[in-house]
Design a protein around this motif. Sequence first.
Motif, PDB file in Angstrom:
ATOM      1  N   ASP A  36     -25.525  18.240  11.476  1.00 25.09           N
ATOM      2  CA  ASP A  36     -24.882  17.125  10.792  1.00 25.09           C
ATOM      3  C   ASP A  36     -24.931  15.858  11.648  1.00 25.09           C
ATOM      4  O   ASP A  36     -25.181  14.757  11.154  1.00 25.09           O
ATOM      5  N   GLY A  37     -24.724  16.024  12.949  1.00 28.21           N
ATOM      6  CA  GLY A  37     -24.624  14.861  13.827  1.00 28.21           C
ATOM      7  C   GLY A  37     -25.943  14.288  14.296  1.00 28.21           C
ATOM      8  O   GLY A  37     -25.978  13.170  14.813  1.00 28.21           O
ATOM      9  N   THR A  38     -27.041  15.034  14.128  1.00 30.36           N
ATOM     10  CA  THR A  38     -28.323  14.564  14.650  1.00 30.36           C
ATOM     11  C   THR A  38     -29.350  14.286  13.555  1.00 30.36           C
ATOM     12  O   THR A  38     -30.508  13.992  13.858  1.00 30.36           O
ATOM     13  N   ALA A  39     -28.963  14.346  12.298  1.00 29.64           N
ATOM     14  CA  ALA A  39     -29.896  14.109  11.197  1.00 29.64           C
ATOM     15  C   ALA A  39     -30.317  12.647  11.140  1.00 29.64           C
ATOM     16  O   ALA A  39     -29.621  11.758  11.630  1.00 29.64           O
ATOM     17  N   SER A  40     -31.473  12.407  10.536  1.00 24.62           N
ATOM     18  CA  SER A  40     -32.004  11.048  10.433  1.00 24.62           C
ATOM     19  C   SER A  40     -31.139  10.166   9.553  1.00 24.62           C
ATOM     20  O   SER A  40     -31.057   8.953   9.744  1.00 24.62           O
ATOM     21  N   GLU A  41     -30.471  10.756   8.559  1.00 27.93           N
ATOM     22  CA  GLU A  41     -29.573  10.024   7.674  1.00 27.93           C
ATOM     23  C   GLU A  41     -28.294  10.834   7.510  1.00 27.93           C
ATOM     24  O   GLU A  41     -28.321  12.064   7.521  1.00 27.93           O
ATOM     25  N   ASP A  42     -27.177  10.137   7.314  1.00 29.07           N
ATOM     26  CA  ASP A  42     -25.885  10.817   7.221  1.00 29.07           C
ATOM     27  C   ASP A  42     -25.859  11.831   6.082  1.00 29.07           C
ATOM     28  O   ASP A  42     -25.344  12.947   6.239  1.00 29.07           O
TER      29      ASP A  42
END
Length: 303
Positions: free
Chosen positions: A130-136
Amino acid sequence: MMAAGTPSDLIAQWRAHLTDARRRSPHTVRAYVAAAQRLAYARNASAWNDIANVEAHDLRTHLAQRRAEGIANTSAARELSALKAFIAFARAQSGDPDPAAPRLRGPRIKKGLPRPVTPDDAVNIADLIDGTASEDWVGARDRAVLLLMYGSGLRIAEALAIRSSDEPLSNTLLVNGKGGKQRIVPILPITRDAVAEYAQSCPWPLAPDDALFRGIKGGPLSPGMVQKAMAKARHALGLPDTATPHALRHSFATHLLGAGADLRSLQELLGHASLGSTQIYTKVDAASLLESYRKAHPRANKG
């Protein structure tokens, strides 16, 4: 059903049978069709009789060639199962009154135990993704899918088959499993909240009959994208290669069994056709218990 004269025509009918009549999963259809294609084209089959006449020695030769190409025992066993089904179907189409497939034993396979992750690792993986994805919204999506697998024991295909009309989730969810078999699974509050967060942030319109989980371009989310996100998180957390999305389902089963769930209940929650498939988790739990004993007992490693 009449053959139209080419291997491609036979394969098209086989695919339709698997999809429409047998209601096999997309993964199974792909594997069974691929195996059938290899056999049909190798024999240049133009009619169902060309497949119906395949005998055990023909299969043995065909599989020996596949093994020479480098496939493992597990792959050879799956291919043999697919080919037996294909041949039985061909014999039925040819009017054979006894359309049983040739009898041929597959290679022996050492049955390994599923490798569960710990409860903390399961949540850490979901949070890291969740914290490292390209988009929220992508991070929220992947976190929701993984929590469904860990919190409710879903297969990845089952999680991705959830419709937009199922949102908002309640305390339980009706899941369509393998072979069209339905079962009811529990939904944890953390999972329900994660799915709601994703649905609110998803930039694509979520029509009731459409897939709830969407890819970056708006189409249905593919299993490969979830596996890719899991691999990235696994590497970042220093977890072994066995920490795959499917391992979250194993973890769901192992942790429930360790907490006192009975095998019959676990079988229903997992959607296993037979209790034998569920019993492997008793070995997993015993292995975990023994490892904990060896680490904790003061004399476990002494003579």
